[in-house]
Design a protein around this motif. Structure first.
Motif, mmCIF file in Angstrom:
data_model
loop_
_atom_site.group_PDB
_atom_site.id
_atom_site.type_symbol
_atom_site.label_atom_id
_atom_site.label_comp_id
_atom_site.label_asym_id
_atom_site.label_seq_id
_atom_site.Cartn_x
_atom_site.Cartn_y
_atom_site.Cartn_z
ATOM 1 N N ALA A 32 -1.133 5.315 -12.515
ATOM 2 C CA ALA A 32 -2.012 4.844 -13.586
ATOM 3 C C ALA A 32 -3.244 4.154 -13.009
ATOM 4 O O ALA A 32 -4.368 4.333 -13.508
ATOM 5 C CB ALA A 32 -1.256 3.902 -14.515
ATOM 6 N N TRP A 33 -3.036 3.357 -11.958
ATOM 7 C CA TRP A 33 -4.158 2.654 -11.321
ATOM 8 C C TRP A 33 -5.126 3.651 -10.685
ATOM 9 O O TRP A 33 -6.341 3.555 -10.868
ATOM 10 C CB TRP A 33 -3.623 1.683 -10.282
ATOM 11 C CG TRP A 33 -4.677 0.912 -9.559
ATOM 12 C CD1 TRP A 33 -5.156 1.159 -8.313
ATOM 13 C CD2 TRP A 33 -5.409 -0.214 -10.045
ATOM 14 N NE1 TRP A 33 -6.140 0.246 -7.981
ATOM 15 C CE2 TRP A 33 -6.311 -0.615 -9.026
ATOM 16 C CE3 TRP A 33 -5.378 -0.944 -11.243
ATOM 17 C CZ2 TRP A 33 -7.178 -1.687 -9.176
ATOM 18 C CZ3 TRP A 33 -6.244 -2.027 -11.387
ATOM 19 C CH2 TRP A 33 -7.130 -2.387 -10.358
ATOM 20 N N LEU A 66 -6.450 1.762 -16.059
ATOM 21 C CA LEU A 66 -6.710 0.336 -16.253
ATOM 22 C C LEU A 66 -8.150 0.058 -15.840
ATOM 23 O O LEU A 66 -8.607 0.524 -14.795
ATOM 24 C CB LEU A 66 -5.755 -0.535 -15.436
ATOM 25 C CG LEU A 66 -4.319 -0.623 -15.934
ATOM 26 C CD1 LEU A 66 -3.509 0.592 -15.494
ATOM 27 C CD2 LEU A 66 -3.649 -1.895 -15.431
ATOM 28 N N ILE A 67 -8.852 -0.676 -16.658
ATOM 29 C CA ILE A 67 -10.254 -0.978 -16.368
ATOM 30 C C ILE A 67 -10.345 -2.062 -15.298
ATOM 31 O O ILE A 67 -9.757 -3.135 -15.434
ATOM 32 C CB ILE A 67 -10.986 -1.409 -17.650
ATOM 33 C CG1 ILE A 67 -11.081 -0.216 -18.607
ATOM 34 C CG2 ILE A 67 -12.370 -1.960 -17.330
ATOM 35 C CD1 ILE A 67 -11.741 -0.514 -19.922
ATOM 36 N N ASP A 78 0.823 -1.209 0.000
ATOM 37 C CA ASP A 78 0.000 0.000 0.000
ATOM 38 C C ASP A 78 0.856 1.258 0.000
ATOM 39 O O ASP A 78 0.450 2.297 -0.534
ATOM 40 C CB ASP A 78 -0.937 -0.008 1.208
ATOM 41 C CG ASP A 78 -2.005 -1.077 1.105
ATOM 42 O OD1 ASP A 78 -2.269 -1.539 -0.026
ATOM 43 O OD2 ASP A 78 -2.567 -1.459 2.147
ATOM 44 N N SER A 79 2.030 1.164 0.595
ATOM 45 C CA SER A 79 2.920 2.326 0.663
ATOM 46 C C SER A 79 3.901 2.359 -0.507
ATOM 47 O O SER A 79 4.711 3.279 -0.610
ATOM 48 C CB SER A 79 3.708 2.310 1.975
ATOM 49 O OG SER A 79 4.486 1.121 2.087
ATOM 50 N N GLY A 80 3.822 1.367 -1.384
ATOM 51 C CA GLY A 80 4.715 1.308 -2.526
ATOM 52 C C GLY A 80 4.185 2.120 -3.702
ATOM 53 O O GLY A 80 3.158 2.802 -3.608
ATOM 54 N N SER A 81 4.880 2.000 -4.836
ATOM 55 C CA SER A 81 4.533 2.800 -6.014
ATOM 56 C C SER A 81 3.950 1.963 -7.141
ATOM 57 O O SER A 81 3.759 2.467 -8.250
ATOM 58 C CB SER A 81 5.782 3.539 -6.523
ATOM 59 O OG SER A 81 6.327 4.371 -5.518
ATOM 60 N N TRP A 82 3.644 0.680 -6.835
ATOM 61 C CA TRP A 82 3.231 -0.234 -7.888
ATOM 62 C C TRP A 82 2.041 -1.070 -7.434
ATOM 63 O O TRP A 82 1.829 -1.256 -6.229
ATOM 64 C CB TRP A 82 4.400 -1.132 -8.311
ATOM 65 C CG TRP A 82 5.599 -0.315 -8.682
ATOM 66 C CD1 TRP A 82 6.620 0.075 -7.851
ATOM 67 C CD2 TRP A 82 5.874 0.275 -9.956
ATOM 68 N NE1 TRP A 82 7.507 0.859 -8.531
ATOM 69 C CE2 TRP A 82 7.094 0.995 -9.831
ATOM 70 C CE3 TRP A 82 5.234 0.242 -11.190
ATOM 71 C CZ2 TRP A 82 7.659 1.689 -10.892
ATOM 72 C CZ3 TRP A 82 5.801 0.926 -12.254
ATOM 73 C CH2 TRP A 82 6.997 1.637 -12.104
#
Length: 468
Positions: free
Chosen positions: A304-305, A310-311, A258-262
């Protein structure tokens, strides 16, 4: 216009390409049926010489109407193992550049495990991460894998700094959640002193296996040793890679935390889905009882998310549900239905009169092969036939395009790197250059140049490519 991306470990592109071509009158028809815009394949096991022959014998690399492909080859071994390739639909997916030199490490890049395609707004990283087995060499293999993952993350960060969104797809050879692997293959740790099962169910409370003290043990093995039913372990155990590759699991968990970038796209899109695996041991017929692992991923940058690029397809759309029978798409039963085509795919018998029945005899059964086309495009999984590969594709549906047709921004790699991903083009250009017709044309061109006034030079590279 939405963009549909498939990522698939084909476990050898030659046989898979042959089956698809024979079943659907060519790879193009299959891609059209899949409504695919980008196909990323891993473990191609293809040498560069295999795609440089006659166009009709190039495994789809050259002669594919409406498509272009880019390849990364294993340059370090003569066996042709590893390798990844990305096919893109020309009328919907712009490609500014491509490169196999992704990791900044000549030895790793030479293995053909990573290919980057630059589409302007997005970059796709097509990845086949190293496998770490058991035995004396596992420590060295794990160190090598960690080197690979660290280099991969560095490139991902650089691409974000270059204002590209990033979609990493491929076989990571890694699981990080307990339910990303079938129950029998999950692991429990035994205490150092007396081998007591730690964090296990009530059915084995206080039970011990002294000879395995301070080790990890699979739930399947514990069931045999302790004479406990498998169902008693439901909800317990850890992903097996936590035992064999703890550093790699920690790396992945930190990356997508949750604290990451991906973001782990499938896990974020379908958090309640169970039994949704992407790989099974075919030799042991494990697909037919859905005893597999989720080794294949799509990972995107968190921006992006969060922006909805992304759908987020509903979990109710995952294949295998049977509402009339009370089987929801989140359930393991639905996953087993999808994996086996509702029980229609049969395991291959290894002995007796039925030897070979199942996988081999069903490979060309088109009534079954039609089941891989689920309908609407979505972010999730595509259940291809068992004969095609021991993996199935991961699917991602982007809300828009990967880049504008005219290309946005400067390419992130050189033209030479892109050309290296299409070796047949360079070979064709060289053969054309030395042909009699080309020689006549060169003479005429030289005469025109000699008689013309000198003009300022302009670079096709538009000032050169930046290294990101």
């Amino acid at each position: 216009m939405p963009t549909f991306v498939l990522s698939w470990n084909v476990a050898g592109w030659g046989p898979t390409y042959g089956l698809i071509s024979s079943h659907f009158d060519g790879l193009e028809c299959w891609l059209d049926r899949m409504q695919c815009d980008v196909l990323c394949i891993q473990e191609t096991k293809v040498k560069s010489t295999q795609v440089c022959g006659a166009p009709g014998e190039s495994l789809g690399a050259q002669k594919l109407q409406g498509w272009k492909s880019y390849w990364a080859f294993n340059k370090n071994k003569s066996s042709g193992l590893n390798g990844v390739a990305t096919f893109v639909r020309e009328d919907t997916v712009p490609v500014l550049a491509a490169t196999q030199e992704v990791l900044g490490d000549a030895a790793l890049d030479g293995e053909g495990r990573c290919l980057m395609t630059d589409h302007g707004d997005w970059c796709i990283l097509n990845v086949y991460a190293p496998f770490v087995g058991a035995g004396a060499k596992s420590r060295v293999a794990l160190e090598r894998k960690m080197r690979f993952l660290a280099a991969l993350e560095r490139r991902m960060v650089k691409l974000r700094a270059a204002c590209r969104h990033v979609l990493l797809v491929g076989d990571m050879n890694l699981t990080h959640r307990p339910f990303d692997v079938s129950l029998s293959r999950r692991m429990l740790h035994l205490s150092p002193c007396d081998g007591v099962v730690e964090d296990g169910p009530a059915a084995c409370a206080g039970a011990a296996v002294p000879e395995l003290a301070d080790t990890w043990c699979s739930i399947a093995d514990l069931c045999k040793r302790l004479e406990v039913e498998l169902d008693a372990f439901e909800g317990y155990g850890a992903a097996p890679h936590l035992a064999s590759e703890p550093k790699a699991v920690s790396w992945l968990q930190a990356l997508i935390s949750d604290s990451g970038s991906w973001v782990d796209v499938f896990a974020a899109c379908h958090p309640t889905a169970r039994g949704r695996f992407t790989a099974w041991n075919q030799q042991l017929n494990l697909r037919y009882r859905n005893a597999g692992s989720r080794l294949d991923y799509a990972i995107c940058d968190k921006e992006a998310w969060d922006k909805g690029l992304l759908i987020r397809s509903p979990t109710s759309g995952l294949p295998g549900a049977a509402p009339d029978a009370g089987v929801s798409s989140e359930s393991s039963e639905a996953a087993r239905n999808a994996t086996t085509n509702f029980g229609r795919w049969h395991a291959a018998s290894g002995a007796g009169l039925a030897s070979g029945e199942g996988l081999s005899l069903q490979a060309d059964d088109m009534r079954l092969n039609e089941g891989q086309f689920h309908g609407a495009r979505s972010t999730g999984l595509v259940y291809t036939p068992p004969a095609y590969s021991d993996h199935i594709p991961v699917s991602v549906l982007l809300a828009g395009t990967l880049g504008s047709p005219d290309g946005v921004g400067k390419p992130l790699t050189s033209k030479a790197e892109t050309a290296a991903c299409q070796p047949w083009a360079a070979q064709r250009s060289l053969s054309t250059f030395f042909s009699p017709r080309a020689a006549t044309k060169r003479v005429a061109t030289d005469e025109v140049l000699a008689s013309s006034q000198k003009q300022p030079k302009t670079s096709d590279d538009r000032g050169g490519a930046s290294s990101v």
